[in-house]
Design an enzyme around this catalytic site. Structure first.
Site, mmCIF file in Angstrom:
data_model
loop_
_atom_site.group_PDB
_atom_site.id
_atom_site.type_symbol
_atom_site.label_atom_id
_atom_site.label_comp_id
_atom_site.label_asym_id
_atom_site.label_seq_id
_atom_site.Cartn_x
_atom_site.Cartn_y
_atom_site.Cartn_z
ATOM 1 N N SER A 179 36.947 36.777 46.550
ATOM 2 C CA SER A 179 38.236 36.141 46.275
ATOM 3 C C SER A 179 39.122 36.133 47.525
ATOM 4 O O SER A 179 38.731 35.570 48.541
ATOM 5 C CB SER A 179 38.905 36.852 45.093
ATOM 6 O OG SER A 179 39.867 36.030 44.485
ATOM 7 N N ASP A 220 34.988 33.422 39.984
ATOM 8 C CA ASP A 220 35.428 34.495 40.869
ATOM 9 C C ASP A 220 34.421 35.643 40.963
ATOM 10 O O ASP A 220 33.911 36.133 39.956
ATOM 11 C CB ASP A 220 36.763 35.023 40.345
ATOM 12 C CG ASP A 220 37.475 35.928 41.333
ATOM 13 O OD1 ASP A 220 36.943 37.014 41.617
ATOM 14 O OD2 ASP A 220 38.555 35.546 41.805
#
Length: 278
Positions: free
Chosen positions: A38, A172
């Site tokens: 991320s 993610d």
């Protein structure tokens, strides 16, 4: 010495990694491998591409709320016609374009040191690693642009649209591996430092409230056990105290970078000892 850094995600607090890189560079510690998830993937990718920590100091604060591109059309259709097609409130196209411009639309082969950018494959819930070197024991691929890899890595479920490519649906990396210590070691690092930010509950969310705030808290709680397992595999864990900085407190990026630098500088003796340089 093959020294690796594993950078955790977490939004704005992840900017602390820039400060850590600055402190390590000043101390003459060379990072030979880097992985990230991320926001950590953004820093890892840019560093591996060749941006020096001092350059990142000017680049990372560019990431602000104007890059949150809400899918207003999708939201409207969802509200008015109850269509179940909204798979993310944010499109992620602006952040993708910024990363593409910063890395000159190059693919993963342009990265100068072994780098692993972590996403999660929704088909099996396991990590999927975008990398420029082999990642034994993990599903990985090198045939993507750097910006595509980062775009997949920050696709927080519900908040951002998933990343689609061929038959893959990726979200993610924090869903499976928020601080990719073991992936860094699998790529060849003999010593790995985990870099993660510790945040305190804020009195009130600064940008996204209501359901988004609750979602972020749920994600934090879910990650707790996973993060502990990854940190246990590191030779050292740098936990950066960024106070009550939230994931979208873009105006506090500088504070997080400073906190990362201050923490790493204060623990240089411990870092060197963990790396066998003490």
């Amino acid at each position: 010495m093959e020294t690796g850094l594993a950078l955790a995600g977490g939004g704005v607090p992840g900017a602390a990694a820039v400060g850590v890189l600055m402190a390590l560079e000043e101390a003459g510690i060379t990072v030979t491998h880097i992985t990230g998830t991320s926001s950590g993937a953004m820093v890892a990718a840019l560093y591996a591409y060749g941006y020096a920590p001092q350059q990142l100091l000017g680049i990372v604060p560019m990431l602000n709320r104007r890059y949150l591109d809400f899918d207003w059309r999708g939201i409207l259709y969802k509200a008015l016609f109850r269509r179940p097609s909204l798979d993310g409130w944010l499109k992620g196209e602006r952040l993708y374009k910024l990363m593409a411009e910063l890395t000159h639309y190059r693919d993963l082969s342009a990265l100068r040191i072994p780098c692993g950018i972590v996403a999660t494959d929704l088909a099996d819930g396991k990590p999927f690693v975008f990398a420029n070197a082999e990642v034994p024991g993990y599903s990985w691929d090198y045939s993507f642009h750097i910006a595509e890899a980062v775009r997949a890595s920050f696709a927080i479920p519900v908040l951002f649209r998933p990343f689609r490519r061929d038959a893959k649906l990726l979200v993610d990396g924090g869903v499976s591996t928020n601080c990719p210590v073991r992936i860094c070691r699998a790529m060849g690092a003999s010593k790995v430092i985990a870099v993660d930010s510790v945040t305190l509950p804020a009195a009130a969310p600064s940008l996204l409230d209501g359901s988004f705030s609750i979602l972020y808290k749920v994600i934090q709680l879910t990650l707790k056990q996973q993060m502990e397992n990854e940190h246990a595999c590191a030779d050292m864990g740098l936990l950066i105290d960024v106070g009550t900085v939230g994931a979208f407190d873009f105006h506090k990026v500088g504070d997080c970078i400073e906190a990362g630098y201050r923490t790493a500088a204060a623990h240089l003796d411990d870092i060197k000892a963990a790396l066998g340089e003490g």
